[in-house]
Design a protein around this motif. Sequence first.
Motif, PDB file in Angstrom:
ATOM      1  N   ARG A 149      69.201  -9.178  56.947  1.00  0.00           N
ATOM      2  CA  ARG A 149      69.061  -9.797  55.624  1.00  0.00           C
ATOM      3  C   ARG A 149      70.359  -9.709  54.863  1.00  0.00           C
ATOM      4  NH1 ARG A 149      63.638  -7.496  52.955  1.00  0.00           N
ATOM      5  NH2 ARG A 149      64.174  -8.823  51.211  1.00  0.00           N
ATOM      6  N   SER A 150      70.972  -8.543  54.920  1.00  0.00           N
ATOM      7  CA  SER A 150      72.223  -8.352  54.225  1.00  0.00           C
ATOM      8  C   SER A 150      73.289  -9.290  54.762  1.00  0.00           C
ATOM      9  CB  SER A 150      72.647  -6.897  54.396  1.00  0.00           C
ATOM     10  OG  SER A 150      73.725  -6.624  53.604  1.00  0.00           O
ATOM     11  N   ALA A 151      73.379  -9.391  56.078  1.00  0.00           N
ATOM     12  CA  ALA A 151      74.364 -10.274  56.689  1.00  0.00           C
ATOM     13  C   ALA A 151      74.103 -11.726  56.302  1.00  0.00           C
ATOM     14  CB  ALA A 151      74.329 -10.126  58.207  1.00  0.00           C
ATOM     15  N   THR A 152      72.833 -12.094  56.224  1.00  0.00           N
ATOM     16  CA  THR A 152      72.489 -13.466  55.859  1.00  0.00           C
ATOM     17  C   THR A 152      72.965 -13.787  54.452  1.00  0.00           C
ATOM     18  OG1 THR A 152      70.524 -13.321  57.228  1.00  0.00           O
ATOM     19  CG2 THR A 152      70.604 -15.113  55.636  1.00  0.00           C
ATOM     20  N   LEU A 153      72.637 -12.910  53.523  1.00  0.00           N
ATOM     21  CA  LEU A 153      73.049 -13.154  52.143  1.00  0.00           C
ATOM     22  C   LEU A 153      74.556 -13.230  52.028  1.00  0.00           C
ATOM     23  CD1 LEU A 153      70.605 -10.916  50.147  1.00  0.00           C
ATOM     24  CD2 LEU A 153      70.480 -13.345  50.642  1.00  0.00           C
ATOM     25  N   ARG A 226      68.411  10.781  53.266  1.00  0.00           N
ATOM     26  CA  ARG A 226      68.221   9.379  53.654  1.00  0.00           C
ATOM     27  C   ARG A 226      68.733   8.445  52.577  1.00  0.00           C
ATOM     28  NH1 ARG A 226      63.335   6.819  56.779  1.00  0.00           N
ATOM     29  NH2 ARG A 226      64.837   5.162  56.802  1.00  0.00           N
ATOM     30  N   ALA A 227      68.468   8.769  51.321  1.00  0.00           N
ATOM     31  CA  ALA A 227      68.926   7.886  50.253  1.00  0.00           C
ATOM     32  C   ALA A 227      70.446   7.824  50.259  1.00  0.00           C
ATOM     33  CB  ALA A 227      68.413   8.379  48.906  1.00  0.00           C
ATOM     34  N   VAL A 228      71.069   8.973  50.450  1.00  0.00           N
ATOM     35  CA  VAL A 228      72.523   8.982  50.483  1.00  0.00           C
ATOM     36  C   VAL A 228      73.029   8.181  51.665  1.00  0.00           C
ATOM     37  CG1 VAL A 228      74.546  10.436  50.762  1.00  0.00           C
ATOM     38  CG2 VAL A 228      72.690  11.180  49.314  1.00  0.00           C
ATOM     39  N   LYS A 229      72.404   8.366  52.802  1.00  0.00           N
ATOM     40  CA  LYS A 229      72.828   7.631  53.992  1.00  0.00           C
ATOM     41  C   LYS A 229      72.769   6.146  53.755  1.00  0.00           C
ATOM     42  CE  LYS A 229      71.507  10.468  57.847  1.00  0.00           C
ATOM     43  NZ  LYS A 229      70.450  10.660  58.764  1.00  0.00           N
ATOM     44  N   ARG A 230      71.746   5.698  53.024  1.00  0.00           N
ATOM     45  CA  ARG A 230      71.599   4.256  52.865  1.00  0.00           C
ATOM     46  C   ARG A 230      72.816   3.677  52.194  1.00  0.00           C
ATOM     47  NH1 ARG A 230      67.649   3.193  48.956  1.00  0.00           N
ATOM     48  NH2 ARG A 230      66.120   4.096  50.317  1.00  0.00           N
ATOM     49  N   PHE A 231      73.395   4.437  51.252  1.00  0.00           N
ATOM     50  CA  PHE A 231      74.514   3.860  50.551  1.00  0.00           C
ATOM     51  C   PHE A 231      75.869   4.152  51.164  1.00  0.00           C
ATOM     52  CE2 PHE A 231      73.278   1.247  47.220  1.00  0.00           C
ATOM     53  CZ  PHE A 231      72.056   1.663  46.786  1.00  0.00           C
ATOM     54  N   THR A 232      75.963   5.217  51.932  1.00  0.00           N
ATOM     55  CA  THR A 232      77.294   5.454  52.470  1.00  0.00           C
ATOM     56  C   THR A 232      77.482   4.829  53.836  1.00  0.00           C
ATOM     57  OG1 THR A 232      76.499   7.573  53.243  1.00  0.00           O
ATOM     58  CG2 THR A 232      77.739   7.553  51.190  1.00  0.00           C
ATOM     59  N   SER A 233      76.452   4.831  54.642  1.00  0.00           N
ATOM     60  CA  SER A 233      76.681   4.262  55.955  1.00  0.00           C
ATOM     61  C   SER A 233      76.024   2.899  56.111  1.00  0.00           C
ATOM     62  CB  SER A 233      76.155   5.196  57.042  1.00  0.00           C
ATOM     63  OG  SER A 233      74.749   5.200  57.002  1.00  0.00           O
ATOM     64  N   ASN A 234      75.170   2.547  55.202  1.00  0.00           N
ATOM     65  CA  ASN A 234      74.490   1.264  55.307  1.00  0.00           C
ATOM     66  C   ASN A 234      74.992   0.336  54.205  1.00  0.00           C
ATOM     67  OD1 ASN A 234      72.812  -0.633  56.282  1.00  0.00           O
ATOM     68  ND2 ASN A 234      70.929   0.425  55.767  1.00  0.00           N
ATOM     69  N   ASP A 235      74.267  -0.681  53.919  1.00  0.00           N
ATOM     70  CA  ASP A 235      74.779  -1.683  52.986  1.00  0.00           C
ATOM     71  C   ASP A 235      73.935  -1.744  51.727  1.00  0.00           C
ATOM     72  OD1 ASP A 235      72.425  -2.742  53.878  1.00  0.00           O
ATOM     73  OD2 ASP A 235      73.444  -3.714  55.509  1.00  0.00           O
ATOM     74  N   GLN A 236      74.158  -2.787  50.921  1.00  0.00           N
ATOM     75  CA  GLN A 236      73.484  -2.792  49.626  1.00  0.00           C
ATOM     76  C   GLN A 236      72.153  -3.498  49.643  1.00  0.00           C
ATOM     77  OE1 GLN A 236      76.545  -4.288  50.423  1.00  0.00           O
ATOM     78  NE2 GLN A 236      77.427  -4.826  48.451  1.00  0.00           N
ATOM     79  N   SER A 237      71.536  -3.698  50.744  1.00  0.00           N
ATOM     80  CA  SER A 237      70.320  -4.508  50.698  1.00  0.00           C
ATOM     81  C   SER A 237      69.179  -3.762  50.008  1.00  0.00           C
ATOM     82  CB  SER A 237      69.876  -4.864  52.110  1.00  0.00           C
ATOM     83  OG  SER A 237      69.671  -3.676  52.832  1.00  0.00           O
ATOM     84  N   PRO A 238      68.440  -4.457  49.170  1.00  0.00           N
ATOM     85  CA  PRO A 238      67.219  -3.835  48.635  1.00  0.00           C
ATOM     86  C   PRO A 238      66.260  -3.684  49.799  1.00  0.00           C
ATOM     87  CG  PRO A 238      67.546  -6.049  47.753  1.00  0.00           C
ATOM     88  CD  PRO A 238      68.610  -5.826  48.760  1.00  0.00           C
ATOM     89  N   ALA A 239      65.704  -2.499  49.941  1.00  0.00           N
ATOM     90  CA  ALA A 239      64.916  -2.245  51.144  1.00  0.00           C
ATOM     91  C   ALA A 239      63.665  -3.103  51.188  1.00  0.00           C
ATOM     92  CB  ALA A 239      64.542  -0.767  51.208  1.00  0.00           C
TER      93      ALA A 239
ATOM     94  N   ILE B  55      62.935  -8.404  40.124  1.00  0.00           N
ATOM     95  CA  ILE B  55      64.023  -9.070  39.390  1.00  0.00           C
ATOM     96  C   ILE B  55      65.360  -8.688  39.992  1.00  0.00           C
ATOM     97  CG2 ILE B  55      65.162  -9.281  37.172  1.00  0.00           C
ATOM     98  CD1 ILE B  55      62.496  -8.609  35.867  1.00  0.00           C
ATOM     99  N   VAL B  56      65.528  -7.393  40.233  1.00  0.00           N
ATOM    100  CA  VAL B  56      66.767  -6.908  40.824  1.00  0.00           C
ATOM    101  C   VAL B  56      67.015  -7.570  42.166  1.00  0.00           C
ATOM    102  CG1 VAL B  56      67.754  -4.883  41.931  1.00  0.00           C
ATOM    103  CG2 VAL B  56      66.794  -4.688  39.667  1.00  0.00           C
ATOM    104  N   GLY B  57      65.947  -7.668  42.947  1.00  0.00           N
ATOM    105  CA  GLY B  57      66.061  -8.281  44.261  1.00  0.00           C
ATOM    106  C   GLY B  57      66.548  -9.710  44.184  1.00  0.00           C
ATOM    107  N   VAL B  58      65.983 -10.458  43.234  1.00  0.00           N
ATOM    108  CA  VAL B  58      66.392 -11.857  43.098  1.00  0.00           C
ATOM    109  C   VAL B  58      67.859 -11.948  42.696  1.00  0.00           C
ATOM    110  CG1 VAL B  58      66.099 -13.912  41.700  1.00  0.00           C
ATOM    111  CG2 VAL B  58      64.108 -12.717  42.567  1.00  0.00           C
ATOM    112  N   LEU B  59      68.238 -11.128  41.710  1.00  0.00           N
ATOM    113  CA  LEU B  59      69.629 -11.155  41.250  1.00  0.00           C
ATOM    114  C   LEU B  59      70.576 -10.823  42.391  1.00  0.00           C
ATOM    115  CD1 LEU B  59      69.407  -9.436  37.777  1.00  0.00           C
ATOM    116  CD2 LEU B  59      70.042 -11.793  38.273  1.00  0.00           C
ATOM    117  N   TYR B  60      70.183  -9.857  43.195  1.00  0.00           N
ATOM    118  CA  TYR B  60      71.036  -9.439  44.286  1.00  0.00           C
ATOM    119  C   TYR B  60      71.182 -10.535  45.326  1.00  0.00           C
ATOM    120  CZ  TYR B  60      72.518  -7.203  48.524  1.00  0.00           C
ATOM    121  OH  TYR B  60      73.177  -6.910  49.663  1.00  0.00           O
ATOM    122  N   THR B  61      70.121 -11.306  45.502  1.00  0.00           N
ATOM    123  CA  THR B  61      70.130 -12.327  46.534  1.00  0.00           C
ATOM    124  C   THR B  61      71.056 -13.501  46.211  1.00  0.00           C
ATOM    125  OG1 THR B  61      67.833 -11.744  46.876  1.00  0.00           O
ATOM    126  CG2 THR B  61      68.603 -13.700  47.993  1.00  0.00           C
ATOM    127  N   ILE B  62      71.199 -13.798  44.939  1.00  0.00           N
ATOM    128  CA  ILE B  62      72.003 -14.964  44.569  1.00  0.00           C
ATOM    129  C   ILE B  62      73.482 -14.705  44.834  1.00  0.00           C
ATOM    130  CG2 ILE B  62      72.665 -16.444  42.656  1.00  0.00           C
ATOM    131  CD1 ILE B  62      70.001 -15.862  41.392  1.00  0.00           C
TER     132      ILE B  62
END
Lengths: 243, 216, 362
Positions: A149-153, A226-239, B55-62
Amino acid sequence: MIGEIWTYLSSPGNWQGSDGFAVRILEHLQYVGGALLVAFAFAFPLGLLIGHTNRGVTVAVNAVNASRSLPSLGLLTLVVLFSGLGRAPVLVALTVLAIPPILNATYAGVRGVDKGAVTAARGMGMTEPQVVWQVELPVALPLVWSGIRSATLQTVATATIAAYVALGGLGRYVIDGFAVREFDEMLAGALLVSLLAITLDLVLALATRLSVSPGLRDGGRQRLPRAVKRFTSNDQSPAPAAG
Amino acid sequence: MDWGWIVDNRDLITGLLIEHIWLSAIPVVIGLALALVLGVLAHTYRWTYPPLLVIVGVLYTIPSLALFIVLPVVLGTQILNPINIVIALTIYSGALLVRTVVDGLDAVPPAVRKAADGLGYKRLPRIVTVELPIAIPVIVAGLRVVTVANISMVSVGALIGIGGLGELFTSGFQIRFMTEIVVGLVLSLLLAVSADLLLVYLQRKTTPWDRLGATA
Amino acid sequence: MIEFESVSKRFPDGTVAVDDVSLVAPQGKLTVLVGPSGCGKTTSLAMVNRLVDVTSGRILVGGQDISQSDRVELRRGIGYVIQHSGLFPHRTVLDNVGTVPRLLGWDRSKIRKRSYELLEMVGLSTEQAERYPAQLSGGQQQRVGVARALASDPPVMLMDEPFSAVDPVVRSSLQDEFLRLQEQVGKTILFVTHDIDEAIKLGDRVAVFAAGGHLAQIDSPGELLATPANEFVASFVGRDRGYRRLQFLPSDGISVGPAPTARVGERAHDGWTLAVDGDHRPLGWLAPGGDTVAEERLEPLGSTFTKTDSLRAALEAVLVSPAGLAVRLDAEGCVDGVVDHATLAEHHQASSEAADSEREPR
């Protein structure tokens, strides 16, 4: 403004022709789809390997961090100046930029699999490939999907910017519109690409929901590491937990 | 590489760099402030969190470029006003950081919360003076990602005429001058690395207890 | 059965985890490997299913040298349970249990049937079958782990601290149930723990490991408590081993005397009186000096013992009895006789001497 935009977007003339919405949307999808497919084909197996054997981690993490710090506009302009105008180098750049999120998420996903489950699997008599396919992969799946998902965006965004270096797609409306200060056109492009991004993200969220085992659903909110790992080794995707 | 050009134009380059720093720093700082407020609210009144996340999710997606254009329309400002970038990036950063703040607060061990309550802390002071400091590592981790993302995104603003190092890319591209682009890239990279190091340093300074043993 | 012949494990960095260990884990019995951290017990276990390879020496399972068998096939024939159960979070409880049969290619309905059987055997309800591990408690997860290890009915089982990760109350009931299960299935089990009490409670044979990977002593629990081989084993086994050893001595040889019983309302005896009901079941003790047995003047019984209980139960009964007399009951719960402390002590002395003379020379 809204009324004008709506007229602009809904007039069929704007949907037809070589600069029509339909064509541009399709172009954009092709760029994104192509880049993702190739990036995935490369990054996913590599991520599995790195995660399973735990070798090559530093190289992978550094590559990811480096790619995140480089502005895509700078990269695109550099690439085009280097290899001349044309779609191929830009598409290559898009593909290369899509690799780190997928690589990182796959590797992190595999590393995050409960070591006890992996030891138990091996001890019970699964071969190494069976351990990877039957245990590591399914459990890593939520993270892998978040990487996709992150790569797609990211690719949708970069492809939009790439219109500046003569690529087609929805970015054309923004770039061309800006050149003649035609704000309607710019806004139309911005809205369409936003809708495209949101739609793709929803589709992927659905795919995640359908393919991930219900036993894995809670994922994420448990311990600090785990929360820390998500941001340091992973990306910004909302889970996907939100969806 | 044309080194001469760099020397001749160092004023221009410095100016763009400073502009870039402002354009990236302000959104992060204000975004963080917003995220702290919203995050504390969402953490405390849990029912607000799911809609907030959507809301955050949508903003992030754009995509960022689209956001720079759509936002002024929504807000009623001129598209080409630099203030739009700042506002857009602030909203974007704030959106990303809300999640981090809530995650960080969630990760505080319940025992600590109960102990603070038992000692007589009222809810808000407890959150601000006890829980937030403990959440710093998680928040800073998110801050690092958001800061680097911001630095990258400011250069996208060059496509709609707003400054920063991005102008080196567009200018360099238009006149087919690679040096300019390389300078832009190198400076962006240095800026990103410096910002990251600064944040790590700040984290160390504000959480002396962290290095003495393993965190939770 | 499992045999270790002069087995050693030396890691590439030089550490010797297991040092020349030879032992036999008898067929159908539970052999416990116990010792402090770093003593080589877990490494020894891991060598049996070749998760770790032997540096020198041989291990034989069922008479076969395991280095000659295919690693994967070997593992599919050995049940394996680890701490924290290691269940697959993405599979249901039922699918987890059926893992090895699936690997072996059994057909679907057979796997299902067998999995349900096993869930029942380990005390889980069929409702749990379609749940996922995350929805189960620690104790329940551990039960699934055991069921999973038994699925293909392997003759041998390896268990690595399986009950260590649950709280003491749950642990105790898991241990009891596991003993009952073992009575049913009679597997050859190699069990690792760091808890000497667990080792004594569960083991038919107990192997004590010392730091550096040496085998310090291997014996039955009773022998281990009676005659520890050296200082280390004695201190590892812990204090009050003399007392704990009593649980391994029988009480059926004790000669009990007639109990001073009387029913409620009847005349009391001169010394302590044991009040009983119409069926000759004990109600309590009446102190000397009363003339009739009245319910409100009775003192609590304390504890009682039967012929099948150990000497420890008898001693416990004497110690808590207000009269200094232990009450023995028969199978129906009726008073069988009493015995005092002195008689018990004599009996203990006599049976210790008998046990000593029967012991094999070390």
